[in-house]
Scaffold this active site. Sequence first.
Site, PDB file in Angstrom:
ATOM      1  NE  ARG A 208       4.197  -3.576  10.616  1.00  0.00           N
ATOM      2  CZ  ARG A 208       3.359  -2.892   9.829  1.00  0.00           C
ATOM      3  NH1 ARG A 208       2.157  -3.356   9.560  1.00  0.00           N
ATOM      4  NH2 ARG A 208       3.720  -1.730   9.318  1.00  0.00           N
TER       5      ARG A 208
ATOM      6  CB  ALA B 155      -0.898   0.001   1.232  1.00  0.00           C
TER       7      ALA B 155
ATOM      8  CG  HIS C 150      -2.635  -3.293   9.603  1.00  0.00           C
ATOM      9  ND1 HIS C 150      -2.584  -4.104   8.496  1.00  0.00           N
ATOM     10  CD2 HIS C 150      -3.874  -3.451  10.109  1.00  0.00           C
ATOM     11  CE1 HIS C 150      -3.756  -4.709   8.336  1.00  0.00           C
ATOM     12  NE2 HIS C 150      -4.553  -4.314   9.291  1.00  0.00           N
TER      13      HIS C 150
END
Lengths: 188, 188, 188
Positions: free
Chosen positions: A65, A44, A61
């Site tokens: 992480r 993306a 996201h």
Amino acid sequence: MSTSPLTPLPALSLILGGARSGKSRHAEQLVESAGGDCLYIATAVGQAERDAEMAARIADHKARRGERWQTIEEPLDLAGVLIREARAERPILVDCLTLWLSNLMAGERDIEAEIDTLVSALYEAGTGPKLAGPVVFVSNEVGHGIVPMHPLARDFRDHAGRLHQAVAAVADSVVFMVAGIPMTVKAP
Amino acid sequence: MSTSPLTPLPALSLILGGARSGKSRHAEQLVESAGGDCLYIATAVGQAERDAEMAARIADHKARRGERWQTIEEPLDLAGVLIREARAERPILVDCLTLWLSNLMAGERDIEAEIDTLVSALYEAGTGPKLAGPVVFVSNEVGHGIVPMHPLARDFRDHAGRLHQAVAAVADSVVFMVAGIPMTVKAP
Amino acid sequence: MSTSPLTPLPALSLILGGARSGKSRHAEQLVESAGGDCLYIATAVGQAERDAEMAARIADHKARRGERWQTIEEPLDLAGVLIREARAERPILVDCLTLWLSNLMAGERDIEAEIDTLVSALYEAGTGPKLAGPVVFVSNEVGHGIVPMHPLARDFRDHAGRLHQAVAAVADSVVFMVAGIPMTVKAP
């Protein structure tokens, strides 16, 4: 931070699933279970600027992480970045193949040729996996609904089906996520 | 009519599947296999008045269920009715979560909060299932097609994906119906 | 060419899957594994004339099948052709049920009655499979996406769901293709 793997990851894994089925989370846990540093290849690129929904998902996201993760953004040349970056001591997560396909279509690339290039970078018939380190691919299942009315959407889901077949054929492990739970399709 | 269970039902089951995949029938058989009286919680309320297709389906499902079934209609407060009605001697079928979600969205509720409220009614971390009797949820898989063009449809399938993940995480048993046949996703 | 079967095929198999999931290829391999001559019943009739996409697919599938295959085109009377052609020494591939359903709907047939006629040709309660030779059906899963906006598309996926349930109920073997890999839904 140790770079020795705790759990051996298969050389090539494919995590398929529907929308919000827990694909990315499962893939991240899989990659992190190997221990040490991890590489996140984001397909993306530019979407965040054009699309507020996508920007929110990417931020979400990224926050999930931890600092063990390095991120590389690559919208098109997935084979190139994999050949350059795959090393035994650092597992790679590619998230996701469907966005990569979408980028290729937007760029009017030859999709069959691009799929061949990717698979050739991953695997050689007779020899097996070609990359030095393990790679986990995430992709969206988009082919279980009614035939879309728009030709572009039909092309997209046909290409996605072919891409998934091609990667699954050389993958050691394929899982299909249902409601956050991995179902084994192909076992290592 | 005996109210002692013949077959122990798991505390929480989730029956997922596509359109006309046999979800409701399988869930009914599962609940009836426990023996005794059964409670049917219908989230389709008002749909029958607005929608002839839905009215026909509801009548069809109702005819299939026998006199062992009591029916309660509850479009929105699923947690409330479950807390009030769940008893060990009477298994409950909730049909279906996707219509509940649809009702919540029509009522402009905070979906994440509603999912949290439902899951909190079902399960407590460290302790396990909270309801006194077994509950079987039916829901539609809607996330395996092409990305819908309409933002509302995209929101709906994203919420449905999150809802299924949340319920599956606390369920003892998850099955995915394919052509009327249950595939085990999570075993008790 | 020998006509004795090398591998016993189940009497009735159903190969379900999404778009480009490898259904036809898997079904062809299954039928060919029986050894000897094979019959291909194509339900796509006339589509090639009206639709360039479909024409390309049909030509592609035909080229893949070798000279062991005979082809019969039958858009509507699937039960009739199966009763006439099923012989123990020649396995049959029907590709595909969803196009047959589409043809029936275009012809404004009574779908429930047509499904009953097909299933009655395949199977008799108490006795089992009725055809003399093995048959493999291919069909598309179309019911795992968002509810379609058009009533005709909704009818189609509802009929497809019912058709798959009806055939799966009498089939010895049902598989669901994911990324070219068969997942067992019902084992012989």
